[in-house]
Design a protein around this motif. Sequence first.
Motif, PDB file in Angstrom:
ATOM      1  N   MET A  69       0.835  -1.205   0.000  1.00 20.22           N
ATOM      2  CA  MET A  69       0.000   0.000   0.000  1.00 20.22           C
ATOM      3  C   MET A  69       0.866   1.250   0.000  1.00 20.22           C
ATOM      4  O   MET A  69       1.841   1.345   0.744  1.00 20.22           O
ATOM      5  CB  MET A  69      -0.901   0.016   1.247  1.00 20.22           C
ATOM      6  N   ILE A  70       0.504   2.231  -0.833  1.00 20.60           N
ATOM      7  CA  ILE A  70       1.135   3.543  -0.812  1.00 20.60           C
ATOM      8  C   ILE A  70       0.136   4.502  -0.175  1.00 20.60           C
ATOM      9  O   ILE A  70      -0.984   4.661  -0.662  1.00 20.60           O
ATOM     10  CB  ILE A  70       1.526   4.011  -2.224  1.00 20.60           C
ATOM     11  N   LEU A  71       0.527   5.130   0.921  1.00 20.27           N
ATOM     12  CA  LEU A  71      -0.360   6.004   1.682  1.00 20.27           C
ATOM     13  C   LEU A  71      -0.164   7.459   1.238  1.00 20.27           C
ATOM     14  O   LEU A  71       0.967   7.951   1.189  1.00 20.27           O
ATOM     15  CB  LEU A  71      -0.058   5.862   3.171  1.00 20.27           C
ATOM     16  N   VAL A  72      -1.276   8.125   0.910  1.00 22.30           N
ATOM     17  CA  VAL A  72      -1.225   9.477   0.370  1.00 22.30           C
ATOM     18  C   VAL A  72      -1.997  10.429   1.279  1.00 22.30           C
ATOM     19  O   VAL A  72      -3.093  10.096   1.756  1.00 22.30           O
ATOM     20  CB  VAL A  72      -1.851   9.527  -1.047  1.00 22.30           C
ATOM     21  N   GLY A  73      -1.447  11.612   1.509  1.00 25.04           N
ATOM     22  CA  GLY A  73      -2.168  12.590   2.320  1.00 25.04           C
ATOM     23  C   GLY A  73      -1.604  13.982   2.169  1.00 25.04           C
ATOM     24  O   GLY A  73      -0.402  14.159   1.929  1.00 25.04           O
ATOM     25  N   THR A  74      -2.467  14.980   2.305  1.00 23.49           N
ATOM     26  CA  THR A  74      -2.037  16.373   2.271  1.00 23.49           C
ATOM     27  C   THR A  74      -3.078  17.241   2.940  1.00 23.49           C
ATOM     28  O   THR A  74      -4.206  16.795   3.213  1.00 23.49           O
ATOM     29  CB  THR A  74      -1.774  16.844   0.827  1.00 23.49           C
ATOM     30  N   GLN A  75      -2.742  18.489   3.193  1.00 26.05           N
ATOM     31  CA  GLN A  75      -3.605  19.411   3.938  1.00 26.05           C
ATOM     32  C   GLN A  75      -4.324  20.397   3.028  1.00 26.05           C
ATOM     33  O   GLN A  75      -5.454  20.781   3.303  1.00 26.05           O
ATOM     34  CB  GLN A  75      -2.735  20.199   4.932  1.00 26.05           C
ATOM     35  N   ASP A  76      -3.662  20.813   1.942  1.00 19.75           N
ATOM     36  CA  ASP A  76      -4.169  21.920   1.141  1.00 19.75           C
ATOM     37  C   ASP A  76      -4.699  21.481  -0.220  1.00 19.75           C
ATOM     38  O   ASP A  76      -4.334  20.423  -0.745  1.00 19.75           O
ATOM     39  CB  ASP A  76      -3.067  22.967   0.935  1.00 19.75           C
ATOM     40  N   PHE A  77      -5.514  22.351  -0.815  1.00 21.65           N
ATOM     41  CA  PHE A  77      -6.193  22.039  -2.067  1.00 21.65           C
ATOM     42  C   PHE A  77      -5.224  21.837  -3.231  1.00 21.65           C
ATOM     43  O   PHE A  77      -5.376  20.894  -4.017  1.00 21.65           O
ATOM     44  CB  PHE A  77      -7.186  23.163  -2.404  1.00 21.65           C
ATOM     45  N   GLY A  78      -4.234  22.740  -3.377  1.00 28.41           N
ATOM     46  CA  GLY A  78      -3.306  22.657  -4.511  1.00 28.41           C
ATOM     47  C   GLY A  78      -2.567  21.332  -4.570  1.00 28.41           C
ATOM     48  O   GLY A  78      -2.592  20.633  -5.597  1.00 28.41           O
ATOM     49  N   PRO A  79      -1.885  20.944  -3.492  1.00 25.55           N
ATOM     50  CA  PRO A  79      -1.215  19.648  -3.469  1.00 25.55           C
ATOM     51  C   PRO A  79      -2.186  18.481  -3.634  1.00 25.55           C
ATOM     52  O   PRO A  79      -1.824  17.455  -4.229  1.00 25.55           O
ATOM     53  CB  PRO A  79      -0.554  19.619  -2.088  1.00 25.55           C
ATOM     54  N   ALA A  80      -3.416  18.635  -3.120  1.00 28.15           N
ATOM     55  CA  ALA A  80      -4.404  17.553  -3.251  1.00 28.15           C
ATOM     56  C   ALA A  80      -4.745  17.316  -4.714  1.00 28.15           C
ATOM     57  O   ALA A  80      -4.858  16.168  -5.166  1.00 28.15           O
ATOM     58  CB  ALA A  80      -5.668  17.904  -2.460  1.00 28.15           C
ATOM     59  N   ARG A  81      -4.897  18.388  -5.448  1.00 27.90           N
ATOM     60  CA  ARG A  81      -5.203  18.245  -6.876  1.00 27.90           C
ATOM     61  C   ARG A  81      -4.026  17.601  -7.617  1.00 27.90           C
ATOM     62  O   ARG A  81      -4.204  16.761  -8.501  1.00 27.90           O
ATOM     63  CB  ARG A  81      -5.523  19.619  -7.472  1.00 27.90           C
ATOM     64  N   TYR A  82      -2.823  17.994  -7.265  1.00 26.10           N
ATOM     65  CA  TYR A  82      -1.604  17.401  -7.834  1.00 26.10           C
ATOM     66  C   TYR A  82      -1.594  15.892  -7.584  1.00 26.10           C
ATOM     67  O   TYR A  82      -1.391  15.083  -8.500  1.00 26.10           O
ATOM     68  CB  TYR A  82      -0.411  18.083  -7.178  1.00 26.10           C
ATOM     69  N   LEU A  83      -1.817  15.502  -6.336  1.00 27.57           N
ATOM     70  CA  LEU A  83      -1.772  14.079  -5.976  1.00 27.57           C
ATOM     71  C   LEU A  83      -2.934  13.305  -6.593  1.00 27.57           C
ATOM     72  O   LEU A  83      -2.791  12.128  -6.933  1.00 27.57           O
ATOM     73  CB  LEU A  83      -1.772  13.933  -4.447  1.00 27.57           C
ATOM     74  N   TYR A  84      -4.067  13.970  -6.755  1.00 28.38           N
ATOM     75  CA  TYR A  84      -5.212  13.314  -7.391  1.00 28.38           C
ATOM     76  C   TYR A  84      -4.907  12.985  -8.857  1.00 28.38           C
ATOM     77  O   TYR A  84      -5.178  11.870  -9.327  1.00 28.38           O
ATOM     78  CB  TYR A  84      -6.445  14.211  -7.305  1.00 28.38           C
ATOM     79  N   GLU A  85      -4.353  13.951  -9.575  1.00 32.63           N
ATOM     80  CA  GLU A  85      -4.003  13.710 -10.986  1.00 32.63           C
ATOM     81  C   GLU A  85      -2.949  12.618 -11.100  1.00 32.63           C
ATOM     82  O   GLU A  85      -2.945  11.834 -12.049  1.00 32.63           O
ATOM     83  CB  GLU A  85      -3.492  14.996 -11.635  1.00 32.63           C
ATOM     84  N   LEU A  86      -2.062  12.544 -10.124  1.00 30.31           N
ATOM     85  CA  LEU A  86      -1.010  11.530 -10.126  1.00 30.31           C
ATOM     86  C   LEU A  86      -1.563  10.137  -9.872  1.00 30.31           C
ATOM     87  O   LEU A  86      -1.169   9.159 -10.533  1.00 30.31           O
ATOM     88  CB  LEU A  86       0.032  11.880  -9.055  1.00 30.31           C
ATOM     89  N   THR A  87      -2.481  10.020  -8.928  1.00 29.52           N
ATOM     90  CA  THR A  87      -2.938   8.699  -8.468  1.00 29.52           C
ATOM     91  C   THR A  87      -4.194   8.185  -9.167  1.00 29.52           C
ATOM     92  O   THR A  87      -4.525   7.012  -9.052  1.00 29.52           O
ATOM     93  CB  THR A  87      -3.215   8.724  -6.951  1.00 29.52           C
ATOM     94  N   ASN A  88      -4.887   9.043  -9.881  1.00 30.71           N
ATOM     95  CA  ASN A  88      -6.203   8.691 -10.409  1.00 30.71           C
ATOM     96  C   ASN A  88      -6.183   7.497 -11.366  1.00 30.71           C
ATOM     97  O   ASN A  88      -7.172   6.756 -11.461  1.00 30.71           O
ATOM     98  CB  ASN A  88      -6.822   9.905 -11.111  1.00 30.71           C
ATOM     99  N   SER A  89      -5.081   7.294 -12.070  1.00 31.67           N
ATOM    100  CA  SER A  89      -4.990   6.170 -13.023  1.00 31.67           C
ATOM    101  C   SER A  89      -4.546   4.874 -12.355  1.00 31.67           C
ATOM    102  O   SER A  89      -4.491   3.828 -13.009  1.00 31.67           O
ATOM    103  CB  SER A  89      -4.022   6.525 -14.154  1.00 31.67           C
ATOM    104  N   HIS A  90      -4.206   4.961 -11.072  1.00 34.29           N
ATOM    105  CA  HIS A  90      -3.715   3.776 -10.348  1.00 34.29           C
ATOM    106  C   HIS A  90      -4.388   3.712  -8.975  1.00 34.29           C
ATOM    107  O   HIS A  90      -3.726   3.521  -7.947  1.00 34.29           O
ATOM    108  CB  HIS A  90      -2.192   3.848 -10.186  1.00 34.29           C
ATOM    109  N   LYS A  91      -5.706   3.887  -8.945  1.00 31.78           N
ATOM    110  CA  LYS A  91      -6.446   4.023  -7.689  1.00 31.78           C
ATOM    111  C   LYS A  91      -6.222   2.867  -6.718  1.00 31.78           C
ATOM    112  O   LYS A  91      -6.150   3.065  -5.502  1.00 31.78           O
ATOM    113  CB  LYS A  91      -7.939   4.158  -7.983  1.00 31.78           C
ATOM    114  N   SER A  92      -6.120   1.664  -7.233  1.00 35.85           N
ATOM    115  CA  SER A  92      -6.023   0.488  -6.363  1.00 35.85           C
ATOM    116  C   SER A  92      -4.703   0.430  -5.595  1.00 35.85           C
ATOM    117  O   SER A  92      -4.593  -0.289  -4.596  1.00 35.85           O
ATOM    118  CB  SER A  92      -6.189  -0.787  -7.187  1.00 35.85           C
TER     119      SER A  92
END
Length: 324
Positions: free
Chosen positions: A1-24
């Motif tokens: 498991m790779i654990l992802v977390g952040t506090q702010d909107f900008g980094p969250a959007r960055y991490l979402y675009e990064l992880t969205n194709s590999h959700k599992s």
Amino acid sequence: MILVGTQDFGPARYLYELTNSHKSEFSWIYSSSLAEFFRENKIVTISKWNNLKNVKLVVTGTCLQEGTDKNLLIWAKKNKIPSVSCIDHWTLFKERFKLKNKLIYPDYIILNDKIALKLAIDEGLPRNKLFVKGNPVIEKLLSSKKSIISNKNINKKKRKILFISESLNYFKKDSYLYKGYTEYQVLQILINSLSSFDSITVKKHPSERKNKYISIMKTHGLKETKISNPKNLIKHFDIFVGMESMLLIQLSFMTSNTISLRPDAKKDFFASKIGLINKAETKEDLQKLLKSSFTEQKIKSDKTRNNYLQSSKNIYNFLKKVSL
């Protein structure tokens, strides 16, 4: 498991675009400041994560305050789990890792480009932790240049101008974080620089309070937009004026009609220094720019676009490598 977390909107959007194709492969931890973001993007989160097992890697964004990002880094270090922090901006590199006068560094730090690398080194970040891999948000914005906008003439007598706000007023004048100006000063200069035919619309940062500009908006008849997608903003507005926010930078990768207005700024802004965003320091600077430029909406060249191709793939491959 790779654990992802952040506090702010900008980094969250960055991490979402990064992880969205590999959700599992990625599990997000809950942060109350991002409740709406999680809901809108249908992200399943974990609230109780402190006792998780089989975590191979921790991935965070960065923020200036205490919160999820630093809590995760501390937890990862305590549990001897490798950690990666992704910096989605080009400013305040060292400040992002400060906690109560201590520096909380991850094992690896991912940066947007070579410009960010130089700036990070100049600010004192450890060179051996820095890796240039791109930015998934910018990659997505530039992935279909033709769909963004076709060049269009701008009516100089009825220009639609977007003011891009950010939270600077809480930096006290005696603080080393004080920029030399506030967002209120910048907005007032913008208002004083335009003709009565120009219209100003305010775009607030997600972290700013709803009634922040209510008085000045009523006085000067300003509007507010909730449009957040940069491509859609370009379709609705002619000229973009801000300070040094990430949204202004994102827009500058797609259109030449961006201005960074920073009166009495204490430091240079990299995006203006390299010619990415037009620079103004005074009312006179702004008026001169508005008179001489911006006769049409122009798309940035492929040279800029190519710097961010394959960002998501490059970062994902790096994360998989360091998680082994």
